[in-house]
Write a protein that holds these residues in place. Structure first.
Motif, PDB file in Angstrom:
ATOM      1  N   VAL A 247       1.015  -1.240   0.088  1.00 15.27           N
ATOM      2  CA  VAL A 247       0.022  -0.124  -0.005  1.00 15.27           C
ATOM      3  C   VAL A 247       0.808   1.164  -0.116  1.00 15.27           C
ATOM      4  O   VAL A 247       0.532   2.137  -0.772  1.00 15.27           O
ATOM      5  N   PHE A 248       1.819   1.218   1.039  1.00 12.52           N
ATOM      6  CA  PHE A 248       2.901   2.403   0.958  1.00 12.52           C
ATOM      7  C   PHE A 248       3.478   2.651  -0.452  1.00 12.52           C
ATOM      8  O   PHE A 248       3.578   3.716  -0.899  1.00 12.52           O
ATOM      9  N   PHE A 249       4.022   1.644  -1.206  1.00 11.23           N
ATOM     10  CA  PHE A 249       4.878   1.765  -2.400  1.00 11.23           C
ATOM     11  C   PHE A 249       3.680   2.255  -3.516  1.00 11.23           C
ATOM     12  O   PHE A 249       4.043   3.053  -4.352  1.00 11.23           O
ATOM     13  N   THR A 250       2.544   1.560  -3.790  1.00 15.58           N
ATOM     14  CA  THR A 250       1.519   1.747  -4.645  1.00 15.58           C
ATOM     15  C   THR A 250       1.010   3.108  -4.608  1.00 15.58           C
ATOM     16  O   THR A 250       0.532   3.872  -5.521  1.00 15.58           O
ATOM     17  N   GLY A 251       0.898   3.530  -3.337  1.00 13.99           N
ATOM     18  CA  GLY A 251       0.204   4.848  -3.347  1.00 13.99           C
ATOM     19  C   GLY A 251       0.921   6.074  -3.955  1.00 13.99           C
ATOM     20  O   GLY A 251       0.220   7.233  -4.204  1.00 13.99           O
ATOM     21  N   GLN A 252       2.057   5.915  -4.039  1.00 16.12           N
ATOM     22  CA  GLN A 252       2.925   6.815  -4.680  1.00 16.12           C
ATOM     23  C   GLN A 252       2.447   7.010  -6.300  1.00 16.12           C
ATOM     24  O   GLN A 252       2.631   8.100  -6.907  1.00 16.12           O
ATOM     25  N   PHE A 253       2.049   5.895  -6.843  1.00 16.49           N
ATOM     26  CA  PHE A 253       1.672   5.831  -8.220  1.00 16.49           C
ATOM     27  C   PHE A 253      -0.021   5.902  -8.466  1.00 16.49           C
ATOM     28  O   PHE A 253      -0.408   6.255  -9.789  1.00 16.49           O
ATOM     29  N   ILE A 254      -0.532   5.446  -7.569  1.00 20.16           N
ATOM     30  CA  ILE A 254      -1.912   5.220  -7.687  1.00 20.16           C
ATOM     31  C   ILE A 254      -2.513   6.108  -6.657  1.00 20.16           C
ATOM     32  O   ILE A 254      -2.641   5.994  -5.341  1.00 20.16           O
ATOM     33  N   ALA A 255      -4.030   6.994  -6.903  1.00 15.25           N
ATOM     34  CA  ALA A 255      -4.665   7.563  -5.822  1.00 15.25           C
ATOM     35  C   ALA A 255      -5.576   6.582  -5.014  1.00 15.25           C
ATOM     36  O   ALA A 255      -6.556   6.366  -5.709  1.00 15.25           O
ATOM     37  N   LEU A 256      -5.005   6.031  -3.675  1.00 21.16           N
ATOM     38  CA  LEU A 256      -5.668   5.024  -3.233  1.00 21.16           C
ATOM     39  C   LEU A 256      -6.642   5.912  -2.008  1.00 21.16           C
ATOM     40  O   LEU A 256      -6.224   6.899  -1.727  1.00 21.16           O
ATOM     41  N   PRO A 257      -7.848   5.210  -1.797  1.00 26.30           N
ATOM     42  CA  PRO A 257      -8.859   5.714  -0.882  1.00 26.30           C
ATOM     43  C   PRO A 257      -8.558   5.760   0.599  1.00 26.30           C
ATOM     44  O   PRO A 257      -9.159   5.964   1.677  1.00 26.30           O
ATOM     45  N   PHE A 258      -7.195   4.933   0.920  1.00 25.72           N
ATOM     46  CA  PHE A 258      -6.676   4.920   2.188  1.00 25.72           C
ATOM     47  C   PHE A 258      -5.255   5.151   2.175  1.00 25.72           C
ATOM     48  O   PHE A 258      -4.484   4.700   1.179  1.00 25.72           O
ATOM     49  N   THR A 259      -4.666   5.088   3.407  1.00 30.19           N
ATOM     50  CA  THR A 259      -3.243   5.283   3.428  1.00 30.19           C
ATOM     51  C   THR A 259      -2.752   3.932   4.351  1.00 30.19           C
ATOM     52  O   THR A 259      -3.693   3.098   4.746  1.00 30.19           O
ATOM     53  N   PRO A 260      -1.458   3.767   4.209  1.00 34.96           N
ATOM     54  CA  PRO A 260      -0.947   2.358   4.898  1.00 34.96           C
ATOM     55  C   PRO A 260      -1.018   2.578   6.688  1.00 34.96           C
ATOM     56  O   PRO A 260      -0.350   1.859   7.334  1.00 34.96           O
ATOM     57  N   ALA A 261      -1.675   3.560   7.055  1.00 38.38           N
ATOM     58  CA  ALA A 261      -1.557   3.905   8.676  1.00 38.38           C
ATOM     59  C   ALA A 261      -2.228   2.694   9.290  1.00 38.38           C
ATOM     60  O   ALA A 261      -1.358   2.268  10.162  1.00 38.38           O
ATOM     61  N   ALA A 262      -3.122   2.346   9.059  1.00 37.75           N
ATOM     62  CA  ALA A 262      -3.929   1.213   9.803  1.00 37.75           C
ATOM     63  C   ALA A 262      -3.016  -0.225   9.835  1.00 37.75           C
ATOM     64  O   ALA A 262      -2.844  -0.927  10.808  1.00 37.75           O
ATOM     65  N   LEU A 263      -2.354  -0.316   8.683  1.00 39.35           N
ATOM     66  CA  LEU A 263      -1.566  -1.638   8.295  1.00 39.35           C
ATOM     67  C   LEU A 263      -0.362  -1.494   9.087  1.00 39.35           C
ATOM     68  O   LEU A 263       0.130  -2.485   9.688  1.00 39.35           O
ATOM     69  N   MET A 264       0.358  -0.231   9.120  1.00 42.78           N
ATOM     70  CA  MET A 264       1.611  -0.041   9.721  1.00 42.78           C
ATOM     71  C   MET A 264       1.213  -0.227  11.487  1.00 42.78           C
ATOM     72  O   MET A 264       2.112  -0.759  12.234  1.00 42.78           O
TER      73      MET A 264
END
Length: 411
Positions: A247-264
């Motif tokens: 999620v962290f890596f792909t978030g730089q290239f794709i506008a995701l509706p969430f951040t990796p915060a919860a997973l981290m």
């Protein structure tokens, strides 16, 4: 016409044989007996040199950074791949011999890898585009030799439990090359993103290794009985960590509706839950143990802080990341190098008293680097953390160079 008499030929043959003998003795020196010896010393030394240069740059005394890598990328690259990856390779290429029962590389092969590694460091230091591109090629070659050597041994032995490390090393190689190429192309933001992803991958690697060796070492030294954590925890932790990285890596290239915060944050909590089964309190008198437990705790705290950085402006992502790079990576590497250096040279696992001091220095470096910026003491955070790391590195080298360059003791 010049004639060569028999005495001339004999003398020439003696010279060749003498040079061959010297070369053979050099390659058979204890320092090149398995990869951990020279790799540990070289990695520790380069971390000291790199941080000294970085400290000079941060205080306005730079002697590098002109035509090649940008300063921040150079700093991250040398600490991640010049230091951490080198130690990881030295450890894995040594441990694989125990895991598979097959002889790992030594002598000339270790010297070859070390020469490749050194050429990369020199090329990056010269800091001109031609040499940086040369470094990319040499760094790729270094990775390929490391991965091919490790893969060959585990595949021939059908050591399936450690196939995972082939994949992890391959991903780290791709991220490493990506960092260099992207920065050379002027895409520094993306190079930094690859670097931060590599930190998370190292966190995953530490989670896998730590989850195996820390409970084993703890049980062996404290005799508290077999340490058991819930069976579901390891696959759940691995899956959560992988998803967080993706999620962290792909978030730089794709506008995701969430951040990796919860997973981290979830991964950090799972690490803490796992650590609660390892009887950390029983290790307080054993420096080679409490240091590993503390480094694992730092990994958990680092992931929690990274997740929190998405939720509050008080914690910056780059500051939180240093709890992993210094507190987790730096301390775990220092502790593992100290332990492996003793165990694999036939010595008792009783380190010099100053080793404990180096562990404290490393953890304090992490705390200073993460906490002081919250109180707007950024320059002090940079300087103090670097000085503490350098001091810890010097302690390690002063104690372990004589050990790692000496023959293995017979039991």
């Amino acid at each position: 016409m010049i004639s060569i008499t028999d005495p001339d030929i004999t003398h020439l043959q003696n010279d060749v044989e003498s040079e061959h003998s010297m070369s053979k003795r050099f390659s058979q020196h204890s320092f090149f007996d398995l990869a951990f010896r020279s790799f540990f010393v070289s990695a520790a030394a380069v971390s000291i040199v790199s941080l000294t240069l970085w400290l000079g740059y941060l205080n306005g005394f730079s002697i590098i950074f002109s035509n090649g890598l940008t300063p921040t990328v150079w700093h991250i690259h040398e600490m991640l791949f010049g230091f951490a990856a080198t130690v990881a390779a030295g450890f894995l290429l040594t441990a694989v011999q125990t895991w598979t029962g097959r002889e790992s590389i030594k002598g000339g092969a270790v010297i070859l890898l070390l020469c490749l590694w050194l050429l990369v460091r020199v090329s990056l230091f010269i800091d001109e585009s031609f040499y940086i591109y040369s470094a990319v090629i040499l760094q790729t070659l270094w990775w390929l030799v490391v991965i091919a050597t490790f893969s060959s041994l585990v595949l021939k032995a059908k050591n399936r439990r450690n196939y995972l490390f082939i994949a992890l090393l391959s991903v780290l190689m791709c991220l490493n090359i990506g960092v260099l190429v992207l920065d050379l192309q002027g895409r520094t933001d993306l190079a930094l993103h690859f670097s931060r992803t590599a930190v998370l991958m190292f966190g995953l690697l530490m989670g896998v290794l730590g989850g195996r060796v820390i409970p084993f070492f703890t049980n062996s030294a404290t005799q508290i009985g077999k340490i058991n954590s819930p069976e579901f925890l390891t696959p759940l932790l691995f899956t959560t960590s992988i998803l967080g990285i993706l999620v962290f890596f792909t978030g730089q290239f794709i506008a995701l509706p969430f951040t990796p915060a919860a997973l981290m944050i979830s991964a950090g909590l799972l690490h803490m839950f796992r650590l609660s089964y390892w009887h950390s309190a029983a290790t307080i008198k054993v420096s080679l143990l409490w240091s590993l437990h503390l480094s694992y705790l730092s990994l958990a705290i680092g992931l929690l802080l990274l997740g929190a950085s998405y939720l509050t402006s008080v914690i910056l992502f780059s500051d939180a990341l240093h709890m992993i790079t210094i507190g987790a990576m730096g301390l775990m590497i220092l502790a593992m190098m100290s332990r492996v250096s003793l165990g694999h040279t036939g010595r008792k696992l009783q380190p010099h008293k100053l080793v404990s001091v180096s562990f404290v220095f490393m953890f304090c470096a992490a705390v200073a680097r993460v906490l002081l910026p919250m109180f707007e003491q950024i320059q002090l955070a940079w300087n103090l953390s670097a000085i503490l790391w350098i001091a810890a590195g010097f302690i390690f080298l002063s104690i372990y160079i004589p050990i790692l360059s000496s023959a293995k003791l017979s039991k």
